[in-house]
Motif scaffolding. Structure first.
Motif, PDB file in Angstrom:
ATOM      1  N   THR A 262       7.192  30.124  18.733  1.00  0.00           N
ATOM      2  CA  THR A 262       7.944  29.229  17.899  1.00  0.00           C
ATOM      3  C   THR A 262       6.471  28.580  19.309  1.00  0.00           C
ATOM      4  OG1 THR A 262       8.796  27.281  17.892  1.00  0.00           O
ATOM      5  CG2 THR A 262       9.435  28.481  19.709  1.00  0.00           C
ATOM      6  N   THR A 263       6.398  27.151  17.801  1.00  0.00           N
ATOM      7  CA  THR A 263       5.544  26.112  18.695  1.00  0.00           C
ATOM      8  C   THR A 263       6.223  24.941  18.944  1.00  0.00           C
ATOM      9  OG1 THR A 263       5.315  25.103  15.485  1.00  0.00           O
ATOM     10  CG2 THR A 263       3.545  26.555  17.163  1.00  0.00           C
ATOM     11  N   THR A 264       7.997  24.520  18.938  1.00  0.00           N
ATOM     12  CA  THR A 264       8.490  23.853  18.909  1.00  0.00           C
ATOM     13  C   THR A 264       8.497  23.451  21.181  1.00  0.00           C
ATOM     14  OG1 THR A 264      10.292  25.692  19.511  1.00  0.00           O
ATOM     15  CG2 THR A 264      10.788  24.622  17.235  1.00  0.00           C
ATOM     16  N   PRO A 265       8.680  22.106  21.025  1.00  0.00           N
ATOM     17  CA  PRO A 265       9.218  21.505  22.190  1.00  0.00           C
ATOM     18  C   PRO A 265       9.496  22.337  23.407  1.00  0.00           C
ATOM     19  CG  PRO A 265       9.503  19.806  20.982  1.00  0.00           C
ATOM     20  CD  PRO A 265       9.932  21.193  20.347  1.00  0.00           C
ATOM     21  N   ARG A 266       8.210  22.867  24.985  1.00  0.00           N
ATOM     22  CA  ARG A 266       9.292  23.248  25.079  1.00  0.00           C
ATOM     23  C   ARG A 266       9.646  22.127  26.782  1.00  0.00           C
ATOM     24  NH1 ARG A 266       7.728  27.096  22.121  1.00  0.00           N
ATOM     25  NH2 ARG A 266       7.890  29.659  22.902  1.00  0.00           N
ATOM     26  N   ILE A 267      10.798  22.253  27.600  1.00  0.00           N
ATOM     27  CA  ILE A 267      10.896  21.418  28.547  1.00  0.00           C
ATOM     28  C   ILE A 267      11.303  22.184  30.041  1.00  0.00           C
ATOM     29  CG2 ILE A 267      12.012  19.323  27.075  1.00  0.00           C
ATOM     30  CD1 ILE A 267      15.129  20.519  28.325  1.00  0.00           C
TER      31      ILE A 267
ATOM     32  N   ASP B 178       9.481  27.600  34.319  1.00  0.00           N
ATOM     33  CA  ASP B 178      10.326  26.959  34.893  1.00  0.00           C
ATOM     34  C   ASP B 178      11.068  26.029  33.180  1.00  0.00           C
ATOM     35  OD1 ASP B 178       8.443  25.045  35.225  1.00  0.00           O
ATOM     36  OD2 ASP B 178       9.292  24.341  36.839  1.00  0.00           O
ATOM     37  N   ARG B 179      10.203  27.129  32.105  1.00  0.00           N
ATOM     38  CA  ARG B 179      10.685  26.078  31.028  1.00  0.00           C
ATOM     39  C   ARG B 179      11.957  27.074  30.181  1.00  0.00           C
ATOM     40  NH1 ARG B 179       4.836  26.683  27.926  1.00  0.00           N
ATOM     41  NH2 ARG B 179       6.203  28.609  27.678  1.00  0.00           N
ATOM     42  N   LEU B 180      12.212  25.949  29.303  1.00  0.00           N
ATOM     43  CA  LEU B 180      13.377  26.081  28.218  1.00  0.00           C
ATOM     44  C   LEU B 180      13.122  26.315  26.755  1.00  0.00           C
ATOM     45  CD1 LEU B 180      16.090  24.423  30.243  1.00  0.00           C
ATOM     46  CD2 LEU B 180      16.514  26.841  29.730  1.00  0.00           C
ATOM     47  N   ARG B 181      12.836  27.254  25.882  1.00  0.00           N
ATOM     48  CA  ARG B 181      12.224  26.622  24.886  1.00  0.00           C
ATOM     49  C   ARG B 181      13.674  26.178  23.698  1.00  0.00           C
ATOM     50  NH1 ARG B 181      11.315  32.823  24.148  1.00  0.00           N
ATOM     51  NH2 ARG B 181      12.031  33.530  22.453  1.00  0.00           N
ATOM     52  N   HIS B 182      13.694  25.930  22.211  1.00  0.00           N
ATOM     53  CA  HIS B 182      15.216  26.241  21.654  1.00  0.00           C
ATOM     54  C   HIS B 182      15.495  27.550  21.797  1.00  0.00           C
ATOM     55  CE1 HIS B 182      13.889  21.869  20.115  1.00  0.00           C
ATOM     56  NE2 HIS B 182      13.453  21.410  21.112  1.00  0.00           N
ATOM     57  N   PRO B 183      16.940  26.418  21.420  1.00  0.00           N
ATOM     58  CA  PRO B 183      18.243  28.226  20.827  1.00  0.00           C
ATOM     59  C   PRO B 183      17.348  28.509  19.543  1.00  0.00           C
ATOM     60  CG  PRO B 183      19.221  26.008  21.562  1.00  0.00           C
ATOM     61  CD  PRO B 183      17.661  25.488  21.572  1.00  0.00           C
ATOM     62  N   GLY B 184      17.653  29.635  19.165  1.00  0.00           N
ATOM     63  CA  GLY B 184      17.210  30.318  17.892  1.00  0.00           C
ATOM     64  C   GLY B 184      15.499  30.378  17.738  1.00  0.00           C
TER      65      GLY B 184
ATOM     66  N   PRO C 129      45.409  25.815  21.256  1.00  0.00           N
ATOM     67  CA  PRO C 129      45.481  24.713  21.610  1.00  0.00           C
ATOM     68  C   PRO C 129      44.676  24.179  21.494  1.00  0.00           C
ATOM     69  CG  PRO C 129      43.545  26.465  22.444  1.00  0.00           C
ATOM     70  CD  PRO C 129      44.136  27.005  21.004  1.00  0.00           C
ATOM     71  N   GLY C 130      44.008  23.523  19.827  1.00  0.00           N
ATOM     72  CA  GLY C 130      42.591  22.842  19.213  1.00  0.00           C
ATOM     73  C   GLY C 130      41.579  22.835  19.924  1.00  0.00           C
ATOM     74  N   HIS C 131      40.498  22.735  19.448  1.00  0.00           N
ATOM     75  CA  HIS C 131      39.762  23.096  19.616  1.00  0.00           C
ATOM     76  C   HIS C 131      38.240  21.554  19.969  1.00  0.00           C
ATOM     77  CE1 HIS C 131      37.832  21.555  15.978  1.00  0.00           C
ATOM     78  NE2 HIS C 131      37.208  21.421  15.997  1.00  0.00           N
ATOM     79  N   THR C 132      37.015  21.972  21.351  1.00  0.00           N
ATOM     80  CA  THR C 132      36.513  20.379  21.194  1.00  0.00           C
ATOM     81  C   THR C 132      35.563  21.169  20.313  1.00  0.00           C
ATOM     82  OG1 THR C 132      35.928  22.743  23.040  1.00  0.00           O
ATOM     83  CG2 THR C 132      37.452  21.157  23.828  1.00  0.00           C
ATOM     84  N   THR C 133      33.975  20.565  20.510  1.00  0.00           N
ATOM     85  CA  THR C 133      32.726  21.025  19.875  1.00  0.00           C
ATOM     86  C   THR C 133      31.771  21.566  20.911  1.00  0.00           C
ATOM     87  OG1 THR C 133      33.357  19.085  18.124  1.00  0.00           O
ATOM     88  CG2 THR C 133      30.746  19.784  18.958  1.00  0.00           C
ATOM     89  N   SER C 134      31.062  22.479  20.688  1.00  0.00           N
ATOM     90  CA  SER C 134      29.823  22.546  21.680  1.00  0.00           C
ATOM     91  C   SER C 134      28.768  22.202  20.321  1.00  0.00           C
ATOM     92  CB  SER C 134      29.893  23.818  22.373  1.00  0.00           C
ATOM     93  OG  SER C 134      30.870  23.861  23.282  1.00  0.00           O
ATOM     94  N   HIS C 135      27.782  21.859  21.387  1.00  0.00           N
ATOM     95  CA  HIS C 135      26.566  21.564  21.003  1.00  0.00           C
ATOM     96  C   HIS C 135      24.971  22.638  21.169  1.00  0.00           C
ATOM     97  CE1 HIS C 135      27.188  17.644  19.846  1.00  0.00           C
ATOM     98  NE2 HIS C 135      28.901  17.700  21.289  1.00  0.00           N
ATOM     99  N   TYR C 136      24.551  23.307  20.221  1.00  0.00           N
ATOM    100  CA  TYR C 136      22.703  23.472  20.476  1.00  0.00           C
ATOM    101  C   TYR C 136      21.960  22.388  21.174  1.00  0.00           C
ATOM    102  CZ  TYR C 136      23.975  27.377  18.186  1.00  0.00           C
ATOM    103  OH  TYR C 136      24.958  28.769  17.817  1.00  0.00           O
ATOM    104  N   ILE C 137      21.301  22.405  21.636  1.00  0.00           N
ATOM    105  CA  ILE C 137      20.384  21.464  22.593  1.00  0.00           C
ATOM    106  C   ILE C 137      19.495  21.215  22.312  1.00  0.00           C
ATOM    107  CG2 ILE C 137      19.953  19.972  24.424  1.00  0.00           C
ATOM    108  CD1 ILE C 137      22.275  19.260  23.295  1.00  0.00           C
ATOM    109  N   THR C 138      18.268  20.848  21.620  1.00  0.00           N
ATOM    110  CA  THR C 138      17.037  21.378  20.532  1.00  0.00           C
ATOM    111  C   THR C 138      16.212  20.079  21.915  1.00  0.00           C
ATOM    112  OG1 THR C 138      17.453  19.622  19.236  1.00  0.00           O
ATOM    113  CG2 THR C 138      17.616  22.060  18.892  1.00  0.00           C
ATOM    114  N   ALA C 139      15.869  20.033  22.731  1.00  0.00           N
ATOM    115  CA  ALA C 139      15.734  18.694  23.753  1.00  0.00           C
ATOM    116  C   ALA C 139      13.844  18.705  23.271  1.00  0.00           C
ATOM    117  CB  ALA C 139      15.697  19.786  25.012  1.00  0.00           C
ATOM    118  N   THR C 140      13.673  17.831  23.669  1.00  0.00           N
ATOM    119  CA  THR C 140      11.909  16.935  22.758  1.00  0.00           C
ATOM    120  C   THR C 140      11.678  16.709  24.434  1.00  0.00           C
ATOM    121  OG1 THR C 140      13.238  15.404  22.749  1.00  0.00           O
ATOM    122  CG2 THR C 140      12.467  16.796  21.217  1.00  0.00           C
ATOM    123  N   GLY C 141      12.266  16.524  25.830  1.00  0.00           N
ATOM    124  CA  GLY C 141      10.694  16.044  26.766  1.00  0.00           C
ATOM    125  C   GLY C 141      11.338  14.462  26.924  1.00  0.00           C
TER     126      GLY C 141
END
Length: 320
Positions: free
Chosen positions: A90-95, A79-85, A32-44
């Motif tokens: 990890t010390t990456t931001p939580r949102i 009620d937080r989210l941390r980055h994929p992977g 069918p053809g493809h779409t693009t999906s995203h890993y979101i590394t949010a920073t707040g």
């Protein structure tokens, strides 16, 4: 009489639902053809919604209908989210998990602004089943369902409907935690859940075992990808170039038909070709979207016990 915004959104959602529902008899499906999906590394920061707006605009400009997933990572207490992977250390931001609603609304705004060709989409907001965030599976699943519902209230348009997604992998939690998550999600919302899962360690056709990695079984894999509720649709990870993941999922489908009278409710295949190109380290797991989708179709087609589903979606992961 002119249609209302809600009626237009319902029409778009209905069309996508019909497109993703297998029929009892149909011709062998074509890619069918493809779409693009995203890993979101949010920073707040405002960067998050700016990125989502740009991604939505780019998605509409392709003219490719179908499913897009935004994977936002791991749920943490309360009620937080941390980055994929990442891990709990990890010390990456939580949102705040609620920031997902703004991200979804920004994606929908960009999609609507740039949609000159009548493109339609499901936007699936996803998290994974890592159980190292100090939150129970039941609470996490219920929380995510409520976020998806709130995002839909904000972001649903005539051309885009918001749904949920989960990346459930045996190595990341006990089967009990993952089952509690999906059962709580489906009990809380009727919004579709796309299961972009792996079947790590599961058998392929011809093997008699039902064991998968980390104490999971074929029953667990099937439950999380189809069996939990009619709203759960599988978009399995078909990353490996040797086709073993497609054969594992075909075996899951055959097992489900034999033991639950329910083959895999497969909506398509997920690949990570772009993400691999960006970051490397993907030996033998860099299927193109077409190869991933074709491997899954062919593996399912090799099991005459159930008609091959239409597989209307192929999507490819990318990093920001």
């Amino acid at each position: 009489m002119p249609t209302t915004h809600a009626q237009r959104a319902l029409t778009a959602a209905t069309a996508l639902t019909l497109a993703a529902t297998p029929t009892a008899a149909h011709a062998r499906p074509d890619y069918p053809g493809h779409t693009t999906s995203h890993y979101i590394t949010a920073t707040g920061t405002p960067r998050d919604t700016a990125y989502a707006d740009d991604a939505g605009c780019a998605a509409a400009a392709t003219g490719q209908n179908g499913l897009r997933i935004l994977f936002l990572g791991t749920q943490e207490h309360p009620d937080r989210l941390r980055h994929p992977g990442t891990t709990a250390h990890t010390t990456t931001p939580r949102i705040p998990a609620g920031d997902t609603i703004d991200i979804a609304a920004a994606y929908a705004a960009g999609f609507t602004r740039c949609n000159d060709s009548g493109t339609t989409a499901h936007l699936a907001l996803g998290v994974n089943n890592k159980d190292d965030g100090g939150i129970s599976g039941r609470r996490a699943g219920r929380q995510w369902a409520r976020i998806v519902d709130a995002a839909a209230d904000r972001a649903d348009t005539a051309d885009l409907t918001v749904t949920g997604a989960v990346d459930a992998e045996p190595s990341w939690s006990s089967p009990a935690w993952a089952r509690a998550w999906v059962d709580a999600y489906t009990a809380t919302t009727d919004r579709r859940l796309y299961a972009a899962n792996s079947a790590g360690g599961c058998p392929t056709p011809g093997q008699s075992t039902t064991a998968c990695n980390n104490g999971w079984t074929l029953d667990d894999i099937h439950h999380l990808a189809t069996g939990a509720a009619p709203t759960v649709h599988a978009l399995p990870q078909i990353y490996r170039t040797d086709g073993i993941q497609a054969r594992q999922w075909a075996h899951v489908s055959a097992w489900g038909l034999r033991h639950r009278d329910q083959p895999l409710r497969a909506a398509g295949a997920l690949s990570q070709h772009t993400a691999c190109t960006q970051r490397g380290g993907c030996a033998r797991t860099h299927n193109t979207p077409r190869d991933a989708w074709t491997q899954l179709r062919d593996a399912l087609d090799d099991h005459p016990t159930a008609p091959t589903p239409r597989l209307p979606y192929a999507s490819d992961m990318r990093w920001p």
